[in-house]
Design a protein around this motif. Sequence first.
Motif, PDB file in Angstrom:
ATOM      1  N   LEU A  85       0.855  -1.195   0.000  1.00  0.00           N
ATOM      2  CA  LEU A  85       0.000   0.000   0.000  1.00  0.00           C
ATOM      3  C   LEU A  85       0.887   1.240   0.000  1.00  0.00           C
ATOM      4  CD1 LEU A  85      -2.540  -1.319   2.658  1.00  0.00           C
ATOM      5  CD2 LEU A  85      -2.842  -1.288   0.184  1.00  0.00           C
ATOM      6  N   HIS A  86       0.422   2.304  -0.642  1.00  0.00           N
ATOM      7  CA  HIS A  86       1.279   3.462  -0.883  1.00  0.00           C
ATOM      8  C   HIS A  86       0.653   4.767  -0.382  1.00  0.00           C
ATOM      9  CE1 HIS A  86       3.958   1.131  -3.585  1.00  0.00           C
ATOM     10  NE2 HIS A  86       2.838   0.518  -3.939  1.00  0.00           N
ATOM     11  N   GLY A  87       1.531   5.721  -0.072  1.00  0.00           N
ATOM     12  CA  GLY A  87       1.120   7.100   0.157  1.00  0.00           C
ATOM     13  C   GLY A  87       0.627   7.423   1.556  1.00  0.00           C
ATOM     14  N   ASP A  88       0.823   8.697   1.941  1.00  0.00           N
ATOM     15  CA  ASP A  88       0.355   9.154   3.257  1.00  0.00           C
ATOM     16  C   ASP A  88      -0.925   9.976   3.145  1.00  0.00           C
ATOM     17  OD1 ASP A  88       1.390  11.465   2.097  1.00  0.00           O
ATOM     18  OD2 ASP A  88       2.240  12.212   3.976  1.00  0.00           O
ATOM     19  N   ARG A  89      -1.453  10.113   1.928  1.00  0.00           N
ATOM     20  CA  ARG A  89      -2.675  10.871   1.654  1.00  0.00           C
ATOM     21  C   ARG A  89      -2.534  12.353   1.985  1.00  0.00           C
ATOM     22  NH1 ARG A  89      -2.830   6.617  -0.273  1.00  0.00           N
ATOM     23  NH2 ARG A  89      -4.537   5.103  -0.335  1.00  0.00           N
ATOM     24  N   SER A  90      -1.292  12.815   2.011  1.00  0.00           N
ATOM     25  CA  SER A  90      -1.063  14.219   2.341  1.00  0.00           C
ATOM     26  C   SER A  90       0.016  14.832   1.469  1.00  0.00           C
ATOM     27  CB  SER A  90      -0.660  14.346   3.820  1.00  0.00           C
ATOM     28  OG  SER A  90      -0.399  15.682   4.147  1.00  0.00           O
ATOM     29  N   PHE A  91       1.172  14.136   1.334  1.00  0.00           N
ATOM     30  CA  PHE A  91       2.278  14.716   0.562  1.00  0.00           C
ATOM     31  C   PHE A  91       2.703  13.809  -0.592  1.00  0.00           C
ATOM     32  CE2 PHE A  91       6.857  15.713  -0.050  1.00  0.00           C
ATOM     33  CZ  PHE A  91       6.714  17.033  -0.463  1.00  0.00           C
ATOM     34  N   LYS A  92       3.260  12.612  -0.262  1.00  0.00           N
ATOM     35  CA  LYS A  92       3.646  11.684  -1.329  1.00  0.00           C
ATOM     36  C   LYS A  92       3.942  10.302  -0.742  1.00  0.00           C
ATOM     37  CE  LYS A  92       8.664  12.444  -1.479  1.00  0.00           C
ATOM     38  NZ  LYS A  92       9.823  12.747  -2.336  1.00  0.00           N
ATOM     39  N   ASP A  93       4.355   9.388  -1.597  1.00  0.00           N
ATOM     40  CA  ASP A  93       4.712   8.039  -1.157  1.00  0.00           C
ATOM     41  C   ASP A  93       6.207   7.982  -0.878  1.00  0.00           C
ATOM     42  OD1 ASP A  93       4.314   5.271  -0.636  1.00  0.00           O
ATOM     43  OD2 ASP A  93       5.108   4.810  -2.622  1.00  0.00           O
ATOM     44  N   ALA A 116      11.316   4.889   1.212  1.00  0.00           N
ATOM     45  CA  ALA A 116      12.146   4.323   2.282  1.00  0.00           C
ATOM     46  C   ALA A 116      11.308   3.560   3.304  1.00  0.00           C
ATOM     47  CB  ALA A 116      12.939   5.418   2.987  1.00  0.00           C
ATOM     48  N   MET A 117      10.011   3.840   3.326  1.00  0.00           N
ATOM     49  CA  MET A 117       9.100   3.174   4.264  1.00  0.00           C
ATOM     50  C   MET A 117       8.088   2.386   3.448  1.00  0.00           C
ATOM     51  SD  MET A 117       8.404   2.911   7.626  1.00  0.00           S
ATOM     52  CE  MET A 117       8.869   4.438   8.471  1.00  0.00           C
ATOM     53  N   ILE A 118       8.070   1.070   3.626  1.00  0.00           N
ATOM     54  CA  ILE A 118       7.118   0.275   2.865  1.00  0.00           C
ATOM     55  C   ILE A 118       6.134  -0.387   3.830  1.00  0.00           C
ATOM     56  CG2 ILE A 118       8.754  -0.124   0.971  1.00  0.00           C
ATOM     57  CD1 ILE A 118       7.969  -3.093   2.992  1.00  0.00           C
ATOM     58  N   GLU A 128       6.599  11.935   5.607  1.00  0.00           N
ATOM     59  CA  GLU A 128       5.504  11.255   4.913  1.00  0.00           C
ATOM     60  C   GLU A 128       5.596   9.731   5.048  1.00  0.00           C
ATOM     61  OE1 GLU A 128       8.522  12.859   1.857  1.00  0.00           O
ATOM     62  OE2 GLU A 128       7.478  13.570   3.653  1.00  0.00           O
ATOM     63  N   GLY A 129       6.813   9.223   5.265  1.00  0.00           N
ATOM     64  CA  GLY A 129       6.976   7.791   5.495  1.00  0.00           C
ATOM     65  C   GLY A 129       6.351   7.370   6.810  1.00  0.00           C
ATOM     66  N   LEU A 166       1.635   5.298   9.932  1.00  0.00           N
ATOM     67  CA  LEU A 166       0.533   5.506  10.874  1.00  0.00           C
ATOM     68  C   LEU A 166      -0.812   5.263  10.199  1.00  0.00           C
ATOM     69  CD1 LEU A 166      -0.468   6.310  13.646  1.00  0.00           C
ATOM     70  CD2 LEU A 166      -0.322   8.720  12.963  1.00  0.00           C
ATOM     71  N   ARG A 167      -0.956   5.699   8.955  1.00  0.00           N
ATOM     72  CA  ARG A 167      -2.193   5.466   8.212  1.00  0.00           C
ATOM     73  C   ARG A 167      -2.478   3.969   8.092  1.00  0.00           C
ATOM     74  NH1 ARG A 167      -3.964   4.366   3.066  1.00  0.00           N
ATOM     75  NH2 ARG A 167      -1.881   4.251   2.133  1.00  0.00           N
ATOM     76  N   LEU A 168      -1.425   3.201   7.799  1.00  0.00           N
ATOM     77  CA  LEU A 168      -1.592   1.752   7.659  1.00  0.00           C
ATOM     78  C   LEU A 168      -1.915   1.093   8.998  1.00  0.00           C
ATOM     79  CD1 LEU A 168       1.240   0.842   5.117  1.00  0.00           C
ATOM     80  CD2 LEU A 168      -1.126   1.495   4.680  1.00  0.00           C
ATOM     81  N   MET A 169      -1.291   1.585  10.070  1.00  0.00           N
ATOM     82  CA  MET A 169      -1.576   1.032  11.399  1.00  0.00           C
ATOM     83  C   MET A 169      -3.023   1.309  11.813  1.00  0.00           C
ATOM     84  SD  MET A 169       1.895   1.498  13.655  1.00  0.00           S
ATOM     85  CE  MET A 169       2.719   2.902  12.909  1.00  0.00           C
ATOM     86  N   LYS A 170      -3.501   2.492  11.488  1.00  0.00           N
ATOM     87  CA  LYS A 170      -4.880   2.844  11.812  1.00  0.00           C
ATOM     88  C   LYS A 170      -5.864   1.998  10.998  1.00  0.00           C
ATOM     89  CE  LYS A 170      -4.778   6.038  14.990  1.00  0.00           C
ATOM     90  NZ  LYS A 170      -5.461   5.801  16.301  1.00  0.00           N
TER      91      LYS A 170
END
Length: 317
Positions: A85-93, A96-98, A134-135, A140-144
């Motif tokens: 899954l990609h992106g932080d829904r705010s800035f970019k993907d 370095a963090m997958i 953003e990583g 955090l988005r994925l954890m939520k």
Amino acid sequence: MEYLEFELPIKELEDQLQKCQVIGQESDVDVTETCKQIEKKLITTKKEIYKNLTPWQRVQMSRHPSRPYTLDYIKALCGDSFLELHGDRSFKDDKAMIGGLGKIGDQSFMFIGQQKGYNTKTRQYRNFGMANPEGYRKALRLMKSAEKFGIPVVTLLDTPGAYPGLEAEERGQGEAIARNILEMTRLKVPIITIVIGEGASGGALGIGVGDKVLMLENTWYSVISPESCSSILWRSWEYKEQAAEALKLTAKDMKKQGIVDDIIKEPIGGAHSDREKTYLAVKTAILKTFDELKNLSPKDLVNKRMEKYMEMGVFKG
């Protein structure tokens, strides 16, 4: 295969063994006994070297270019079931963090971790495993999302630190890491954290709050790298070995201090020397730990997690 400086005696013996085998194949000379003697000496030498590694040598092992990275573990554990899954829904993907969903057997997990590169091109693409804000916001988005659907979280730590660039600070690097630490303490699903390489500074802590924190045998976990510590205290990188010793950053030190819960044994020669054995050890540790956590209620999970971290660093005058 690449060898570290302290591994050179092993390289010499392996070269001798290879030459001995070639002689046996290309001539009528019986070299069976000679090869057996070299093999025996090789096994003994490996045991002696890897049994007595210094903290600095373990740091070197954690950075070995052949060592498996986060995606290697995920692919080995989940096979084709992994969905990134990609992106932080705010800035970019942040590359370095997958993170993404994957299954071990019939159990789904949300996997999150830092990813390094294998060569110059991929290292630049992955920013050397140093995540931007953003990583951490993606993590955090994925954890939520995992919390919403009752899916346990597995985080894999392998970073020299969060990216320290000006643009990262402008976008709130410190706040992003602090927010993750806060939110992870109260996440209502099990969190299993494994240090698979370098666990440096806030970069690791940003995804490092877990109900159970495990370390592979030849990894390190510290507020600062030995080189940076050396440059601050001695104004030179030459004292990195002394710094590594003083920082008490090895898995054994971390377990003794109660910072981590358990150590995952690596094959002789490190995780890269027998990847399949390492993957199996990590898989076993994840499933065993999940079995210990899966029957706890969300309230008990959070309470136990908070108690675990509240007890750290307490001392009596």
